[in-house]
Design a protein around this motif. Structure first.
Motif, PDB file in Angstrom:
ATOM      1  N   THR A 284       0.869  -1.194   0.000  1.00 15.41           N
ATOM      2  CA  THR A 284       0.000   0.000   0.000  1.00 15.41           C
ATOM      3  C   THR A 284       0.903   1.240   0.000  1.00 15.41           C
ATOM      4  O   THR A 284       1.315   1.704  -1.050  1.00 15.41           O
ATOM      5  CB  THR A 284      -0.963  -0.034   1.200  1.00 15.41           C
ATOM      6  OG1 THR A 284      -0.222  -0.162   2.404  1.00 15.41           O
ATOM      7  CG2 THR A 284      -1.960  -1.161   1.065  1.00 15.41           C
ATOM      8  N   ILE A 285       1.176   1.766   1.187  1.00 15.25           N
ATOM      9  CA  ILE A 285       2.084   2.900   1.286  1.00 15.25           C
ATOM     10  C   ILE A 285       3.357   2.391   1.953  1.00 15.25           C
ATOM     11  O   ILE A 285       3.280   1.744   3.006  1.00 15.25           O
ATOM     12  CB  ILE A 285       1.477   4.001   2.183  1.00 15.25           C
ATOM     13  CG1 ILE A 285       0.168   4.533   1.587  1.00 15.25           C
ATOM     14  CG2 ILE A 285       2.471   5.128   2.424  1.00 15.25           C
ATOM     15  CD1 ILE A 285       0.327   5.420   0.386  1.00 15.25           C
ATOM     16  N   LEU A 286       4.495   2.684   1.359  1.00 14.43           N
ATOM     17  CA  LEU A 286       5.756   2.228   1.961  1.00 14.43           C
ATOM     18  C   LEU A 286       5.852   2.754   3.391  1.00 14.43           C
ATOM     19  O   LEU A 286       5.574   3.940   3.642  1.00 14.43           O
ATOM     20  CB  LEU A 286       6.945   2.748   1.153  1.00 14.43           C
ATOM     21  CG  LEU A 286       7.123   2.147  -0.245  1.00 14.43           C
ATOM     22  CD1 LEU A 286       8.184   2.919  -1.022  1.00 14.43           C
ATOM     23  CD2 LEU A 286       7.488   0.670  -0.174  1.00 14.43           C
TER      24      LEU A 286
ATOM     25  N   LEU B  80      -2.756   9.252   6.039  1.00 13.78           N
ATOM     26  CA  LEU B  80      -2.149   7.949   5.750  1.00 13.78           C
ATOM     27  C   LEU B  80      -3.120   6.772   5.951  1.00 13.78           C
ATOM     28  O   LEU B  80      -3.239   5.918   5.069  1.00 13.78           O
ATOM     29  CB  LEU B  80      -0.895   7.809   6.624  1.00 13.78           C
ATOM     30  CG  LEU B  80      -0.055   6.566   6.484  1.00 13.78           C
ATOM     31  CD1 LEU B  80       0.435   6.385   5.069  1.00 13.78           C
ATOM     32  CD2 LEU B  80       1.139   6.644   7.431  1.00 13.78           C
ATOM     33  N   PRO B  81      -3.846   6.698   7.065  1.00 15.35           N
ATOM     34  CA  PRO B  81      -4.721   5.534   7.260  1.00 15.35           C
ATOM     35  C   PRO B  81      -5.773   5.412   6.161  1.00 15.35           C
ATOM     36  O   PRO B  81      -6.030   4.314   5.662  1.00 15.35           O
ATOM     37  CB  PRO B  81      -5.382   5.805   8.621  1.00 15.35           C
ATOM     38  CG  PRO B  81      -4.480   6.772   9.302  1.00 15.35           C
ATOM     39  CD  PRO B  81      -3.862   7.607   8.220  1.00 15.35           C
ATOM     40  N   ASP B  82      -6.369   6.560   5.760  1.00 15.82           N
ATOM     41  CA  ASP B  82      -7.394   6.495   4.707  1.00 15.82           C
ATOM     42  C   ASP B  82      -6.812   5.952   3.410  1.00 15.82           C
ATOM     43  O   ASP B  82      -7.418   5.157   2.703  1.00 15.82           O
ATOM     44  CB  ASP B  82      -7.953   7.897   4.416  1.00 15.82           C
ATOM     45  CG  ASP B  82      -8.834   8.382   5.544  1.00 15.82           C
ATOM     46  OD1 ASP B  82      -9.207   7.549   6.380  1.00 15.82           O
ATOM     47  OD2 ASP B  82      -9.118   9.596   5.587  1.00 15.82           O
ATOM     48  N   ARG B  83      -5.610   6.406   3.112  1.00 12.89           N
ATOM     49  CA  ARG B  83      -4.955   5.989   1.874  1.00 12.89           C
ATOM     50  C   ARG B  83      -4.645   4.487   1.909  1.00 12.89           C
ATOM     51  O   ARG B  83      -4.863   3.770   0.927  1.00 12.89           O
ATOM     52  CB  ARG B  83      -3.671   6.812   1.717  1.00 12.89           C
ATOM     53  CG  ARG B  83      -2.820   6.469   0.536  1.00 12.89           C
ATOM     54  CD  ARG B  83      -3.472   6.744  -0.783  1.00 12.89           C
ATOM     55  NE  ARG B  83      -3.916   8.116  -0.908  1.00 12.89           N
ATOM     56  CZ  ARG B  83      -4.128   8.725  -2.074  1.00 12.89           C
ATOM     57  NH1 ARG B  83      -3.905   8.084  -3.202  1.00 12.89           N
ATOM     58  NH2 ARG B  83      -4.561   9.959  -2.116  1.00 12.89           N
ATOM     59  N   VAL B  84      -4.163   4.021   3.044  1.00 10.98           N
ATOM     60  CA  VAL B  84      -3.835   2.589   3.171  1.00 10.98           C
ATOM     61  C   VAL B  84      -5.093   1.746   2.980  1.00 10.98           C
ATOM     62  O   VAL B  84      -5.081   0.754   2.241  1.00 10.98           O
ATOM     63  CB  VAL B  84      -3.169   2.310   4.547  1.00 10.98           C
ATOM     64  CG1 VAL B  84      -3.091   0.824   4.826  1.00 10.98           C
ATOM     65  CG2 VAL B  84      -1.779   2.936   4.594  1.00 10.98           C
TER      66      VAL B  84
ATOM     67  N   GLU C 213       4.040  11.210   6.851  1.00 11.74           N
ATOM     68  CA  GLU C 213       2.933  12.057   6.366  1.00 11.74           C
ATOM     69  C   GLU C 213       3.503  13.235   5.563  1.00 11.74           C
ATOM     70  O   GLU C 213       2.960  13.628   4.538  1.00 11.74           O
ATOM     71  CB  GLU C 213       2.111  12.587   7.555  1.00 11.74           C
ATOM     72  CG  GLU C 213       1.316  11.512   8.271  1.00 11.74           C
ATOM     73  CD  GLU C 213      -0.139  11.392   7.773  1.00 11.74           C
ATOM     74  OE1 GLU C 213      -0.493  12.108   6.824  1.00 11.74           O
ATOM     75  OE2 GLU C 213      -0.879  10.571   8.333  1.00 11.74           O
ATOM     76  N   GLU C 214       4.613  13.791   6.057  1.00 12.11           N
ATOM     77  CA  GLU C 214       5.221  14.948   5.390  1.00 12.11           C
ATOM     78  C   GLU C 214       5.711  14.567   3.981  1.00 12.11           C
ATOM     79  O   GLU C 214       5.496  15.286   3.009  1.00 12.11           O
ATOM     80  CB  GLU C 214       6.385  15.433   6.248  1.00 12.11           C
ATOM     81  CG  GLU C 214       6.931  16.771   5.838  1.00 12.11           C
ATOM     82  CD  GLU C 214       8.204  17.114   6.606  1.00 12.11           C
ATOM     83  OE1 GLU C 214       8.471  16.503   7.658  1.00 12.11           O
ATOM     84  OE2 GLU C 214       8.945  17.980   6.108  1.00 12.11           O
ATOM     85  N   GLU C 215       6.330  13.400   3.893  1.00 13.55           N
ATOM     86  CA  GLU C 215       6.825  12.974   2.578  1.00 13.55           C
ATOM     87  C   GLU C 215       5.672  12.664   1.628  1.00 13.55           C
ATOM     88  O   GLU C 215       5.749  12.948   0.430  1.00 13.55           O
ATOM     89  CB  GLU C 215       7.739  11.759   2.734  1.00 13.55           C
ATOM     90  CG  GLU C 215       9.132  12.168   3.166  1.00 13.55           C
ATOM     91  CD  GLU C 215      10.102  11.022   3.037  1.00 13.55           C
ATOM     92  OE1 GLU C 215      10.815  10.952   2.025  1.00 13.55           O
ATOM     93  OE2 GLU C 215      10.112  10.182   3.963  1.00 13.55           O
ATOM     94  N   LEU C 216       4.601  12.105   2.174  1.00 16.46           N
ATOM     95  CA  LEU C 216       3.430  11.821   1.335  1.00 16.46           C
ATOM     96  C   LEU C 216       2.858  13.119   0.781  1.00 16.46           C
ATOM     97  O   LEU C 216       2.463  13.193  -0.378  1.00 16.46           O
ATOM     98  CB  LEU C 216       2.359  11.090   2.157  1.00 16.46           C
ATOM     99  CG  LEU C 216       2.667   9.635   2.460  1.00 16.46           C
ATOM    100  CD1 LEU C 216       1.664   9.075   3.449  1.00 16.46           C
ATOM    101  CD2 LEU C 216       2.634   8.815   1.176  1.00 16.46           C
ATOM    102  N   TYR C 217       2.829  14.137   1.613  1.00 15.93           N
ATOM    103  CA  TYR C 217       2.320  15.444   1.187  1.00 15.93           C
ATOM    104  C   TYR C 217       3.174  15.980   0.040  1.00 15.93           C
ATOM    105  O   TYR C 217       2.666  16.495  -0.950  1.00 15.93           O
ATOM    106  CB  TYR C 217       2.326  16.403   2.379  1.00 15.93           C
ATOM    107  CG  TYR C 217       1.518  17.647   2.145  1.00 15.93           C
ATOM    108  CD1 TYR C 217       0.131  17.642   2.355  1.00 15.93           C
ATOM    109  CD2 TYR C 217       2.108  18.820   1.700  1.00 15.93           C
ATOM    110  CE1 TYR C 217      -0.632  18.783   2.124  1.00 15.93           C
ATOM    111  CE2 TYR C 217       1.355  19.965   1.467  1.00 15.93           C
ATOM    112  CZ  TYR C 217      -0.007  19.938   1.679  1.00 15.93           C
ATOM    113  OH  TYR C 217      -0.758  21.063   1.437  1.00 15.93           O
TER     114      TYR C 217
END
Ligand code: C5P
Length: 236
Positions: free
Chosen positions: A120-122, A139-143, A127-131
């Motif tokens: 899913t997400i590495l 993050l949880p919603d995305r996973v 959170e900052e890097e995802l942004y």
């Protein structure tokens, strides 16, 4: 009752003899091994075959995290499944629905017993890097969104952090598997893993499989270290 959780021991080394020795010692204890990108890049198909020969009865997770267009990923999955019929193989959920469906179809054609997992997400992405890469949701919603999409595409489970196990258990079918790295038995070195959990904790909240590397391979007696982890789970 014996705990059914499988521990996939990560053979992370650029020394083929070392990998074969670990496979021969640890394979019969855990019954499952994992090979990743560093290993495949160093030793290629012959290296994977050498490990399979050193531990012929062990289940193998080939952790290559494919992420490309559907046709290319389907071809890669087909090749790996034809050559090695691993127990597990994985692709990135971010490759999208068409890619995951093509990967699953290729897997079923070439090696029906191979289970396909989605990354899913590495877990290395904050959170900052995802942004920074444009992801605006938490993050949880995305996973969960990615896990549900993987499930819709017929994949067998996800590779996820121990902190996502509960969310996935709540959202996906009971049969949907969770392969969880970042596991540290009490007292073992954390190394570069940040969000860790003990094997017992992870299994108690629903992990179906654990990936454990250095706590086993860096121990003075890897087979003994593996057995101790298994015993701690059997005592649950
Ligand atoms: O030695 P250690 O137990 O930390 O090894 C964990 C294994 O799981 C390594 O092979 C690592 O690449 C892999 N992994 C991980 N975190 C992820 C995905 C895979 O640690 N999110």
């Amino acid at each position: 009752m014996e705990n059914q959780t499988r521990i996939f021991c990560a053979l992370d080394t650029s020394d083929l003899e070392q990998a074969k020795n670990w496979a021969a010692q640890i394979g019969p204890v855990t019954g499952a091994l994992k090979l990743g990108l560093e290993f495949a890049g160093s030793f290629g198909p012959q290296g994977i075959e050498a490990v399979q020969n050193a531990a012929p009865d062990a289940a193998l997770f080939i952790d290559l995290k494919f992420h490309d267009i559907p046709n290319t990923v389907a071809g890669a999955v087909h090749t790996i499944c034809t050559n090695f019929a691993p127990s597990y193989l994985n692709v990135h959920a971010a490759g999208g629905q068409a890619m995951m469906e093509a990967a699953k179809a290729a897997c079923e054609t070439a090696s029906p017993q191979t289970k396909l997992l989605a990354v899913t997400i590495l877990t290395s992405l904050s959170e900052e890097e995802l942004y920074k890469i444009g992801y605006r949701e938490g993050l949880p919603d995305r996973v969960i969104q990615m896990a549900l999409l993987a499930e819709t595409c017929g994949l067998d489970g996800v590779v996820c952090s121990s902190h996502e196990i509960s969310l996935i258990r709540q959202s996906c079918a009971d049969s949907f598997e969770t392969m969880v790295p970042g596991i540290r038995p009490l007292g073992s070195a954390k190394g570069d893993q940040n969000r860790i959990m003990t094997p017992k904790e992870a299994v108690q909240i629903g992990a179906t499989h654990l990936v454990i590397g250095r706590p086993i391979t860096a121990a003075p007696d890897p087979a003994k270290a593996a057995q101790e982890i298994i015993d701690s789970l059997n005592a649950l």
